[in-house]
Design a protein around this motif. Structure first.
Motif, PDB file in Angstrom:
ATOM      1  N   GLU A 168      -2.616 -29.209 -45.902  1.00  0.00           N
ATOM      2  CA  GLU A 168      -1.433 -28.282 -45.393  1.00  0.00           C
ATOM      3  C   GLU A 168      -1.982 -27.154 -44.791  1.00  0.00           C
ATOM      4  OE1 GLU A 168       2.964 -27.141 -47.093  1.00  0.00           O
ATOM      5  OE2 GLU A 168       1.440 -28.264 -48.119  1.00  0.00           O
ATOM      6  N   LEU A 169      -2.912 -26.480 -45.727  1.00  0.00           N
ATOM      7  CA  LEU A 169      -3.409 -25.260 -45.306  1.00  0.00           C
ATOM      8  C   LEU A 169      -4.055 -25.359 -43.939  1.00  0.00           C
ATOM      9  CD1 LEU A 169      -5.104 -24.090 -48.756  1.00  0.00           C
ATOM     10  CD2 LEU A 169      -3.304 -22.869 -47.503  1.00  0.00           C
ATOM     11  N   ALA A 170      -4.740 -26.325 -43.663  1.00  0.00           N
ATOM     12  CA  ALA A 170      -5.653 -26.316 -42.233  1.00  0.00           C
ATOM     13  C   ALA A 170      -4.405 -26.308 -41.172  1.00  0.00           C
ATOM     14  CB  ALA A 170      -6.505 -27.564 -42.432  1.00  0.00           C
ATOM     15  N   ASN A 171      -3.438 -27.242 -41.319  1.00  0.00           N
ATOM     16  CA  ASN A 171      -2.483 -27.373 -40.416  1.00  0.00           C
ATOM     17  C   ASN A 171      -1.556 -26.047 -40.345  1.00  0.00           C
ATOM     18  OD1 ASN A 171      -3.020 -29.875 -39.520  1.00  0.00           O
ATOM     19  ND2 ASN A 171      -1.749 -30.893 -41.198  1.00  0.00           N
ATOM     20  N   THR A 172      -1.365 -25.327 -41.259  1.00  0.00           N
ATOM     21  CA  THR A 172      -0.414 -24.198 -41.302  1.00  0.00           C
ATOM     22  C   THR A 172      -1.072 -22.908 -40.563  1.00  0.00           C
ATOM     23  OG1 THR A 172       0.832 -24.812 -43.335  1.00  0.00           O
ATOM     24  CG2 THR A 172       0.827 -22.434 -42.760  1.00  0.00           C
ATOM     25  N   ILE A 173      -2.566 -22.763 -40.998  1.00  0.00           N
ATOM     26  CA  ILE A 173      -3.571 -21.784 -40.430  1.00  0.00           C
ATOM     27  C   ILE A 173      -3.371 -21.985 -38.986  1.00  0.00           C
ATOM     28  CG2 ILE A 173      -5.631 -20.960 -40.340  1.00  0.00           C
ATOM     29  CD1 ILE A 173      -6.027 -21.519 -43.143  1.00  0.00           C
ATOM     30  N   ALA A 174      -3.459 -23.352 -38.513  1.00  0.00           N
ATOM     31  CA  ALA A 174      -3.582 -23.666 -37.114  1.00  0.00           C
ATOM     32  C   ALA A 174      -2.271 -23.261 -36.496  1.00  0.00           C
ATOM     33  CB  ALA A 174      -3.910 -25.153 -36.806  1.00  0.00           C
ATOM     34  N   ILE A 175      -1.134 -23.711 -36.814  1.00  0.00           N
ATOM     35  CA  ILE A 175       0.147 -23.300 -36.469  1.00  0.00           C
ATOM     36  C   ILE A 175       0.413 -21.694 -36.311  1.00  0.00           C
ATOM     37  CG2 ILE A 175       2.706 -23.401 -36.811  1.00  0.00           C
ATOM     38  CD1 ILE A 175       2.277 -26.238 -37.959  1.00  0.00           C
ATOM     39  N   GLU A 176      -0.171 -21.061 -37.291  1.00  0.00           N
ATOM     40  CA  GLU A 176       0.156 -19.503 -37.104  1.00  0.00           C
ATOM     41  C   GLU A 176      -0.619 -19.082 -36.234  1.00  0.00           C
ATOM     42  OE1 GLU A 176       1.999 -17.591 -38.975  1.00  0.00           O
ATOM     43  OE2 GLU A 176       3.088 -19.458 -39.456  1.00  0.00           O
ATOM     44  N   TYR A 177      -1.812 -19.592 -35.845  1.00  0.00           N
ATOM     45  CA  TYR A 177      -2.624 -19.074 -34.810  1.00  0.00           C
ATOM     46  C   TYR A 177      -1.936 -19.211 -33.328  1.00  0.00           C
ATOM     47  CZ  TYR A 177      -6.527 -18.809 -31.500  1.00  0.00           C
ATOM     48  OH  TYR A 177      -7.343 -18.514 -30.488  1.00  0.00           O
ATOM     49  N   ARG A 178      -1.578 -20.407 -33.302  1.00  0.00           N
ATOM     50  CA  ARG A 178      -0.918 -20.755 -32.098  1.00  0.00           C
ATOM     51  C   ARG A 178       0.280 -19.976 -31.897  1.00  0.00           C
ATOM     52  NH1 ARG A 178       2.569 -25.783 -32.404  1.00  0.00           N
ATOM     53  NH2 ARG A 178       3.963 -24.271 -33.635  1.00  0.00           N
ATOM     54  N   ASP A 179       1.025 -19.591 -33.024  1.00  0.00           N
ATOM     55  CA  ASP A 179       2.268 -18.972 -32.689  1.00  0.00           C
ATOM     56  C   ASP A 179       1.779 -17.404 -32.334  1.00  0.00           C
ATOM     57  OD1 ASP A 179       3.868 -21.202 -33.310  1.00  0.00           O
ATOM     58  OD2 ASP A 179       4.424 -20.919 -35.054  1.00  0.00           O
ATOM     59  N   ASN A 198     -12.245 -16.389 -33.647  1.00  0.00           N
ATOM     60  CA  ASN A 198     -12.615 -16.872 -34.964  1.00  0.00           C
ATOM     61  C   ASN A 198     -12.022 -15.597 -36.021  1.00  0.00           C
ATOM     62  OD1 ASN A 198     -13.520 -19.307 -33.938  1.00  0.00           O
ATOM     63  ND2 ASN A 198     -15.798 -18.728 -34.478  1.00  0.00           N
ATOM     64  N   GLU A 199     -12.336 -14.318 -35.708  1.00  0.00           N
ATOM     65  CA  GLU A 199     -12.021 -13.387 -36.469  1.00  0.00           C
ATOM     66  C   GLU A 199     -10.428 -13.449 -36.521  1.00  0.00           C
ATOM     67  OE1 GLU A 199     -13.869 -11.619 -38.460  1.00  0.00           O
ATOM     68  OE2 GLU A 199     -15.456 -12.806 -37.974  1.00  0.00           O
ATOM     69  N   ILE A 200      -9.723 -13.544 -35.499  1.00  0.00           N
ATOM     70  CA  ILE A 200      -8.350 -13.567 -35.523  1.00  0.00           C
ATOM     71  C   ILE A 200      -7.676 -14.464 -36.442  1.00  0.00           C
ATOM     72  CG2 ILE A 200      -6.212 -13.800 -34.270  1.00  0.00           C
ATOM     73  CD1 ILE A 200      -7.760 -12.599 -31.784  1.00  0.00           C
ATOM     74  N   ILE A 201      -8.336 -15.596 -36.464  1.00  0.00           N
ATOM     75  CA  ILE A 201      -7.963 -16.780 -37.495  1.00  0.00           C
ATOM     76  C   ILE A 201      -8.042 -16.379 -38.759  1.00  0.00           C
ATOM     77  CG2 ILE A 201      -8.313 -18.902 -38.057  1.00  0.00           C
ATOM     78  CD1 ILE A 201      -8.896 -19.878 -35.394  1.00  0.00           C
ATOM     79  N   MET A 202      -9.135 -15.760 -39.051  1.00  0.00           N
ATOM     80  CA  MET A 202      -9.405 -15.342 -40.478  1.00  0.00           C
ATOM     81  C   MET A 202      -8.775 -13.858 -40.899  1.00  0.00           C
ATOM     82  SD  MET A 202     -11.455 -17.734 -41.547  1.00  0.00           S
ATOM     83  CE  MET A 202     -12.298 -17.131 -43.040  1.00  0.00           C
ATOM     84  N   SER A 203      -7.912 -13.453 -40.019  1.00  0.00           N
ATOM     85  CA  SER A 203      -7.486 -11.984 -40.141  1.00  0.00           C
ATOM     86  C   SER A 203      -6.218 -12.078 -41.144  1.00  0.00           C
ATOM     87  CB  SER A 203      -7.045 -11.391 -38.908  1.00  0.00           C
ATOM     88  OG  SER A 203      -6.034 -12.025 -38.199  1.00  0.00           O
ATOM     89  N   ARG A 204      -5.967 -10.906 -41.878  1.00  0.00           N
ATOM     90  CA  ARG A 204      -4.978 -10.703 -42.701  1.00  0.00           C
ATOM     91  C   ARG A 204      -3.577 -11.168 -41.993  1.00  0.00           C
ATOM     92  NH1 ARG A 204      -8.678  -7.208 -44.811  1.00  0.00           N
ATOM     93  NH2 ARG A 204      -8.753  -7.095 -47.114  1.00  0.00           N
ATOM     94  N   PRO A 205      -3.230 -10.530 -40.741  1.00  0.00           N
ATOM     95  CA  PRO A 205      -1.901 -11.148 -40.627  1.00  0.00           C
ATOM     96  C   PRO A 205      -1.536 -12.711 -40.245  1.00  0.00           C
ATOM     97  CG  PRO A 205      -2.629  -9.359 -38.883  1.00  0.00           C
ATOM     98  CD  PRO A 205      -4.020  -9.803 -39.949  1.00  0.00           C
ATOM     99  N   ILE A 206      -2.890 -13.272 -39.942  1.00  0.00           N
ATOM    100  CA  ILE A 206      -2.487 -14.824 -40.177  1.00  0.00           C
ATOM    101  C   ILE A 206      -2.482 -15.454 -41.320  1.00  0.00           C
ATOM    102  CG2 ILE A 206      -3.573 -17.060 -39.175  1.00  0.00           C
ATOM    103  CD1 ILE A 206      -2.583 -15.514 -36.741  1.00  0.00           C
TER     104      ILE A 206
END
Length: 266
Positions: free
Chosen positions: A120-131, A49-57
């Motif tokens: 779009e934000l929800a999907n983009t965040i999920a894709i960035e976390y996956r990558d 959860n913290e990684i998803i909310m982190s600055r790099p993502i």
């Protein structure tokens, strides 16, 4: 009435939701020992959860969706572009992560006044976390492969040194190899020479057996009868042959004593 009027006058807030499955990395194949299935890991889920909310993502999401410009224009920021730290804080406050009870799933929720934007934000965040997780795993695997390759090179160096020592010992002790070649032979060449020696030995054995077969074919029936128990080295056949000889001797004695017409002879 006042509460209803206040609610109706407020701007509409939309929610975009993406459901993500988060699993700890495990091997698909048991390598050294049977792996124990893991249950729900609260600390692992909290870390993700913290990684998803982190600055790099979120910085990557801001860049891909050009949120500094879009939100700068929306909020009429001087210069037309919202500073990156402010954009990050604004996006951070729009996000909420809710675990799905008794599962490894989470709901990534994004709130905002633009329904298309929050989706779009929800999907983009999920894709960035996956990558992010995929790239981290690839990097981990590459590091492991590099370490294995280095160990392989070390072991190959030891094997080469051992082969060199073996070759030097062979030359010092003047150990002859098949074919009379005693210099400059690799382990592969030595193995080939051993196989050639085995092939020659097999051919010699075939010739010997063929010669024995020719000799047996040249024997008469009586000679073959006398010879086959010793050729086959079979005690049972030898006993049968001896019994046959004893019977023939007994028959010959009876015929000499009583004649061929006697009942004991018949």
């Amino acid at each position: 009435i006042t509460a209803t009027a206040y609610t109706l006058t407020r701007d509409k807030v939309y929610k975009g939701v993406t459901r993500i499955e988060i699993r700890n990395d495990e091997l698909n194949v048991d390598v050294f020992e049977r792996q124990i299935a893991r249950g729900y890991d609260h600390f692992f889920m909290r870390t993700q959860n913290e990684i998803i909310m982190s600055r790099p993502i979120l910085y990557s999401v801001i860049e891909k969706m050009d949120l500094q410009r879009v939100w700068g224009e929306r909020y009429e920021v001087e210069g037309g572009e919202l500073p990156l730290p402010d954009t990050y804080r604004l996006l951070y406050r729009k996000i909420k992560i809710e675990p799905v009870r008794d599962t490894s799933l989470i709901d990534l929720q994004v709130y905002g006044q633009d329904p298309k934007e929050v989706a779009e934000l929800a999907n983009t965040i999920a894709i960035e976390y996956r990558d992010h997780r995929k790239n981290a795993k690839v990097e981990e695997i590459n590091l492991g492969l590099d370490a294995l390759n280095k160990q392989l090179e070390i072991q190959q160096t030891k094997v080469d040194a051992a082969e060199q020592n073996l070759e030097e010992l062979r030359r010092d002790l003047d150990v002859s190899l098949v074919g009379g070649r005693t210099r400059g032979l690799s382990m592969d060449q030595i193995q080939l020479q051993r196989l050639e020696a085995d092939r020659i030995a097999a051919n010699i054995e075939v010739l010997i057996r063929r010669a024995r077969l020719d000799e047996l074919n040249a024997l008469s029936d009586e000679e073959l009868l006398n010879a086959f128990p010793y050729i086959l080295n079979d005690n049972t056949l030898l006993s049968v042959k001896n019994a046959l000889v004893d019977s023939e001797v007994s028959l010959k004695l009876l015929m000499e004593q009583f004649g061929p017409a006697h009942p004991d002879v018949k």
